[in-house]
Design an enzyme around this catalytic site. Structure first.
Site, PDB file in Angstrom:
ATOM      1  N   LYS A 237       0.857  -1.189   0.000  1.00  0.00           N
ATOM      2  CA  LYS A 237       0.000   0.000   0.000  1.00  0.00           C
ATOM      3  C   LYS A 237       0.889   1.233   0.000  1.00  0.00           C
ATOM      4  CE  LYS A 237      -4.479   0.924   0.314  1.00  0.00           C
ATOM      5  NZ  LYS A 237      -5.597   0.016  -0.021  1.00  0.00           N
TER       6      LYS A 237
ATOM      7  N   GLY B 226     -20.546   6.698   2.734  1.00  0.00           N
ATOM      8  CA  GLY B 226     -19.483   7.016   1.775  1.00  0.00           C
ATOM      9  C   GLY B 226     -20.047   6.982   0.372  1.00  0.00           C
TER      10      GLY B 226
ATOM     11  N   ASN C 235     -16.025   6.441  -5.140  1.00  0.00           N
ATOM     12  CA  ASN C 235     -16.083   5.426  -6.207  1.00  0.00           C
ATOM     13  C   ASN C 235     -16.745   4.147  -5.710  1.00  0.00           C
ATOM     14  OD1 ASN C 235     -15.518   3.887  -8.598  1.00  0.00           O
ATOM     15  ND2 ASN C 235     -13.755   3.055  -7.545  1.00  0.00           N
TER      16      ASN C 235
ATOM     17  N   GLY D  54     -18.638   3.472  -2.752  1.00  0.00           N
ATOM     18  CA  GLY D  54     -20.007   3.597  -2.235  1.00  0.00           C
ATOM     19  C   GLY D  54     -21.024   3.895  -3.330  1.00  0.00           C
TER      20      GLY D  54
HETATM   21  N1  GLU Z   1      -7.190   0.237  -3.167  1.00  0.00           N
HETATM   22  C1  GLU Z   1      -7.980  -0.925  -3.468  1.00  0.00           C
HETATM   23  C2  GLU Z   1      -8.086  -1.831  -2.261  1.00  0.00           C
HETATM   24  O1  GLU Z   1      -7.983  -1.401  -1.136  1.00  0.00           O
HETATM   25  C3  GLU Z   1      -7.529  -1.626  -4.738  1.00  0.00           C
HETATM   26  C4  GLU Z   1      -6.119  -2.106  -4.779  1.00  0.00           C
HETATM   27  C5  GLU Z   1      -5.664  -2.588  -6.135  1.00  0.00           C
HETATM   28  O2  GLU Z   1      -6.441  -2.567  -7.075  1.00  0.00           O
HETATM   29  O3  GLU Z   1      -4.500  -2.972  -6.222  1.00  0.00           O
HETATM   30  O4  GLU Z   1      -8.359  -2.996  -2.382  1.00  0.00           O
END
Ligand code: GLU
Length: 405
Positions: free
Chosen positions: A103, A214, A217, A219
């Site tokens: 992340k 929320g 995108n 929600g």
């Molecule tokens: N940010 C999204 C999640 O928390 C998608 C992550 C991704 O597509 O790599 O799952």
């Protein structure tokens, strides 16, 4: 505010008490493989230089390249990014895709930046991290406040620095820049598939009254899909306001109202309520689709939903989990409920690497069985181990990660 990484580690402690995974695996999962903090200098429009703090946490890559989004938020900090990266590792394992967990983030309120500043900041994040990224190393994607356009800037910057041109280093790109059909609505849609797969097992009626916290995108797309399938959306909220209408909201009109006034507030025919009131409304399904720690020991006792679908990451604290379990409210956990997004990201990565373009129909036909399978396996694991769904999903994920490690 509870520390999300501590919460994540409490969850890990709980699962290790339920089932013996061996000390080594648990010890390795207590720390990310690496956590990288960077400073990003950005030339602002007024000529001054501002330094922003950025992050990339690479948690675990037993199943494949580190995978996970990048969050832009004024309160984003390393513990949040670490927790989110940990959950990504488990999420990919639950969805059964060959990806690890990572992340990223930047501490910033993107609403305060001009488009040019936002682009320079995003490119700056890539300049500092290009060494660790790559299609077979670490593959970022959008998260809160990051968009397909930002992914396109980042992918372009990465290509300029490294010469890599497959586009497979970033997912969630615009379709015309190598993005996948279906990636935009994938998280909300996947959440609906998971709900639909488990609906009767968690005792919900054919047509549910749904409350969504929320309206970003995730929600907004979830609301659309639930409504399309005949469920009634009785309340929604965004960061500033919440609205409630017992008979159900007309979502097209809600979206038009939000567009015109930049808020949900004062939507004709609906009642303005507070965010707290929204969470405590009587309904069949409550779907938190915003941030961490919205259901805590402070309000868990007051939740009146018959079931909860965690479209956000980490919206329920471990203390609240216990309270909800005792109250008999099933919680479909984040690492299952919102795994549709990363699953379609994985499809995008695969298309980029193979120079293929799949139709929306193909994408959705591949997504549905994965979501069904992940839902039913989570259900089985929870049942076999006489525990709740979150622990069922953790057991499923840890078994898969352990096998590979
Ligand atoms: N940010 C999204 C999640 O928390 C998608 C992550 C991704 O597509 O790599 O799952």
């Amino acid at each position: 505010m509870p520390n999300p990484f501590e919460n994540a580690m409490v969850q890990l402690d709980k699962v290790s008490k339920l089932k013996d995974f061996g000390d080594e695996l648990i010890a390795r999962l207590r720390q990310p493989d690496r956590d990288i903090r960077i400073s990003i200098p950005v030339k602002m429009d007024d000529g001054t230089l501002k330094i922003f703090e950025g992050y990339r946490v690479e948690y675990n890559n037993a199943l494949g390249p580190y995978k996970g989004g990048i969050r832009y938020h004024p309160e984003t900090e390393i513990n949040e990014v670490k927790a989110l990266a940990f959950w990504m590792a488990l999420k990919c394992a639950v969805a059964n895709i060959p990806m690890g967990g990572g992340k990223g983030g930047i501490t910033v309120d993107p609403k305060l930046l001009s488009k040019g500043e936002l682009e320079r900041l995003s490119r700056g994040w890539v300049q500092k991290l290009s060494d660790v990224l790559g299609p077979h190393k670490d593959v970022p994607a959008p998260d809160v406040n990051t968009t397909p356009e930002i992914m396109a800037w980042m992918d372009n910057e990465y290509g300029k620095i490294t010469g890599e041109k497959t586009g497979a280093t970033f997912t969630g790109k615009p379709i015309e820049k190598g993005g996948s059909q279906g990636r935009g609505p994938a998280t909300g849609l996947g959440g609906f598939y998971v709900f639909d797969s488990l609906r009767t097992q968690i005792g919900l009626p054919e047509k549910c009254k749904v409350v969504i916290q929320g309206f970003g995108n995730v929600g907004a797309n979830a609301a659309r899909v639930f409504a399309l399938h005949g469920h009634k959306i009785i309340a929604v909220s965004d960061s500033k306001s919440a609205i409630y209408k017992e008979e159900g909201l007309d979502l097209e009109k809600v979206e038009a109202h939000k567009k015109a006034t930049s808020s949900l507030k004062d939507f004709p025919g609906a009642k303005n309520i507070t965010n707290e009131e929204l969470l405590e409304l009587p309904c069949d399904l409550l779907a938190p689709a915003a941030f961490e720690n919205v259901i805590t020991e402070q309000n868990a006792e007051k939740i009146k939903a018959k079931a909860i679908l965690e479209l956000a990451n980490g919206p329920i604290t471990p203390e609240a989990d216990e309270i909800l379990f005792k109250k008999g409210i099933p919680v479909v956990p984040d690492i299952l409920a919102n795994s549709g997004g990363v699953t379609v990201s994985y499809f995008e990565w695969e298309q980029n690497l193979k120079s293929e373009i799949w139709t929306e129909k193909e994408v959705l036909e591949k997504l549905l069985p994965l979501m069904n399978d992940a839902s039913q396996k989570t259900f089985q694991k929870a049942k076999e181990n006489n525990t709740y769904f979150r622990m069922g999903a953790f057991i499923l994920a840890l078994e898969r990660i352990k096998e590979k490690m």
